[in-house]
Enzyme design. Sequence first.
Site, mmCIF file in Angstrom:
data_model
loop_
_atom_site.group_PDB
_atom_site.id
_atom_site.type_symbol
_atom_site.label_atom_id
_atom_site.label_comp_id
_atom_site.label_asym_id
_atom_site.label_seq_id
_atom_site.Cartn_x
_atom_site.Cartn_y
_atom_site.Cartn_z
ATOM 1 N N SER A 212 -26.235 -30.420 17.505
ATOM 2 C CA SER A 212 -27.255 -29.469 16.790
ATOM 3 C C SER A 212 -28.168 -30.412 16.134
ATOM 4 O O SER A 212 -29.040 -30.331 15.656
ATOM 5 C CB SER A 212 -26.774 -28.537 16.064
ATOM 6 O OG SER A 212 -25.873 -28.882 15.246
ATOM 7 N N HIS A 240 -26.007 -24.127 21.526
ATOM 8 C CA HIS A 240 -27.409 -24.427 21.411
ATOM 9 C C HIS A 240 -27.965 -24.575 23.028
ATOM 10 O O HIS A 240 -29.117 -25.532 23.235
ATOM 11 C CB HIS A 240 -27.578 -25.790 20.765
ATOM 12 C CG HIS A 240 -27.621 -25.463 19.417
ATOM 13 N ND1 HIS A 240 -28.496 -25.052 18.592
ATOM 14 C CD2 HIS A 240 -26.580 -26.009 18.251
ATOM 15 C CE1 HIS A 240 -28.250 -24.915 17.181
ATOM 16 N NE2 HIS A 240 -26.975 -25.605 17.065
ATOM 17 N N LYS A 271 -27.949 -17.155 18.282
ATOM 18 C CA LYS A 271 -28.837 -17.967 18.384
ATOM 19 C C LYS A 271 -29.974 -17.458 19.540
ATOM 20 O O LYS A 271 -30.725 -16.542 19.042
ATOM 21 C CB LYS A 271 -28.382 -19.579 18.858
ATOM 22 C CG LYS A 271 -27.620 -19.856 17.738
ATOM 23 C CD LYS A 271 -27.257 -21.342 17.928
ATOM 24 C CE LYS A 271 -26.589 -22.032 16.490
ATOM 25 N NZ LYS A 271 -25.257 -22.257 16.629
HETATM 26 C C1 LIG Z 1 -24.006 -22.377 15.651
HETATM 27 C C2 LIG Z 1 -22.771 -22.927 16.348
HETATM 28 C C3 LIG Z 1 -21.812 -22.196 16.220
HETATM 29 C C4 LIG Z 1 -21.323 -21.037 15.436
HETATM 30 O O1 LIG Z 1 -21.871 -19.661 15.960
HETATM 31 P P1 LIG Z 1 -21.876 -18.516 15.246
HETATM 32 O O2 LIG Z 1 -22.005 -17.487 16.511
HETATM 33 O O3 LIG Z 1 -22.793 -18.196 14.268
HETATM 34 O O4 LIG Z 1 -20.430 -18.388 14.607
HETATM 35 C C5 LIG Z 1 -20.730 -22.541 17.019
HETATM 36 N N1 LIG Z 1 -20.812 -23.825 17.761
HETATM 37 C C6 LIG Z 1 -21.851 -24.509 17.923
HETATM 38 C C7 LIG Z 1 -21.949 -25.627 18.616
HETATM 39 C C8 LIG Z 1 -22.828 -23.992 17.341
HETATM 40 O O5 LIG Z 1 -24.039 -24.642 17.183
#
Ligand SMILES: *Cc1c(COP(=O)(O)O)cnc(C)c1O
Length: 426
Positions: A212, A240, A271
């Site tokens: 990210s 992502h 997301k």
């Molecule tokens: C955003 C993210 C998470 C966390 O996701 P949530 O559903 O908001 O807890 C976990 N792993 C990665 C790689 C992320 O980018």
Amino acid sequence: MALRSQLLRIAYNGQQARCLHELKSKERAGVENLREVLEDRLKEIKRAKTWKHERIITSPQDRKVTVKGADGEFLNFCANNYLGLSNHPEVVNAAQDSVKKYGAGLSSVRFICGTQSIHKELEDRLSKFHRREDTILYGSCFDANAGLFESMLTPEDAVFSDALNHASIIDGIRLCKAQKFRYPHRDLSELEHLLAHSEARIKLIVTDGVFSMDGTVAPINGLRDLADKYRALLAVDDSHATGFFGKTGRGTEEYCGLMGAADIICSTLGKAVSGAAGGYTTGPKELVTLLRNVSRPYLFSNAPPPPVVGASLKALDLVEHSAELRERLHTNTKLFREGMKQAGLTVAGDGHPICPVMVGEAPLAVELASGMLLKGIYVVAFSYPVVPKGQARVRVQISAAHTTDDVKKAVNAFEEVAKKIGLIKK
Ligand SMILES: *Cc1c(COP(=O)(O)O)cnc(C)c1O
């Protein structure tokens, strides 16, 4: 009776008043001690300049947002709202329908009385979407990762983790008793060295699909080869990527031309896919069955609420039946990356809508982000310790919700501000 209860009430009120008085005059020693300890830590955070300032948004998450204490609207270039579904009318309607039909929440974990037909429906849909055997839903992807490693690995087993993996993977691994190895970011030869010397029963390689902070993509083909060579498993956290990366939005393995490369996929519904909340793990049915039986964030935390589940089901419909959003996201990303390059700015990453505008020193990145905000564009600067020292950046995230004009406006604003602060020549 009435008198008795009246007397009791008077006694109670008296006691409360006394408590309040004591609280005011002298703080409890434990709390006083805590405040002192935390004051020092908070000072340290401020000194290290890693203090998090939260801006308060007073509108739905969307292409444009309004922010408390600031006039007007801001073009939003820092959400994970890749497909623009967070406030999509069909997704919002689906959430409303689900609330009406199934209520606000379950007041229960899944195995007691927290499983509704829509939970099973969403799990089935996700299995089909990823072409995997079975799927287990969690309250978040953080929970999915927190519950994976401890459940499947014992001290006889080993886990191999990319150095830049997400915090939830790092924490999930901390909770398990397996042998733990960290390989340098995307370094296949170092990983091979570790795998070759391991005699563990289960070997699990785990990586973010897309990282990210950098917008870099995991070397899925190479990881798959190593997994095969050393009889290891490959787990990919595709938070992502799910829904928009790869031709049909099936994530990093599709982007890399190797559908089915991962043995286990963890991902988020917070997301691109609805943006509400929720996470899941999909893979071999024995693993998913084990997780339902022993994974602690699943066993001891509430089932995802119906509006969230309904929103995700609708978002999956949109992901599966409309390539248009993905194409717009791709076009916008290309437009942004090319425009920035022409302006003489450096955007890192591998063609992903995460576009880190590289600056270098932290104060300059802050200046760039502030300048953008003054021009009505909401972006955020990241510096050490979130990213390595000297690699401060402003991370831009492109969305299908942006118009061509929005993207051009952002590029122009970056060029102007970058010139003003001396990041590029006038
Ligand atoms: C955003 C993210 C998470 C966390 O996701 P949530 O559903 O908001 O807890 C976990 N792993 C990665 C790689 C992320 O980018």
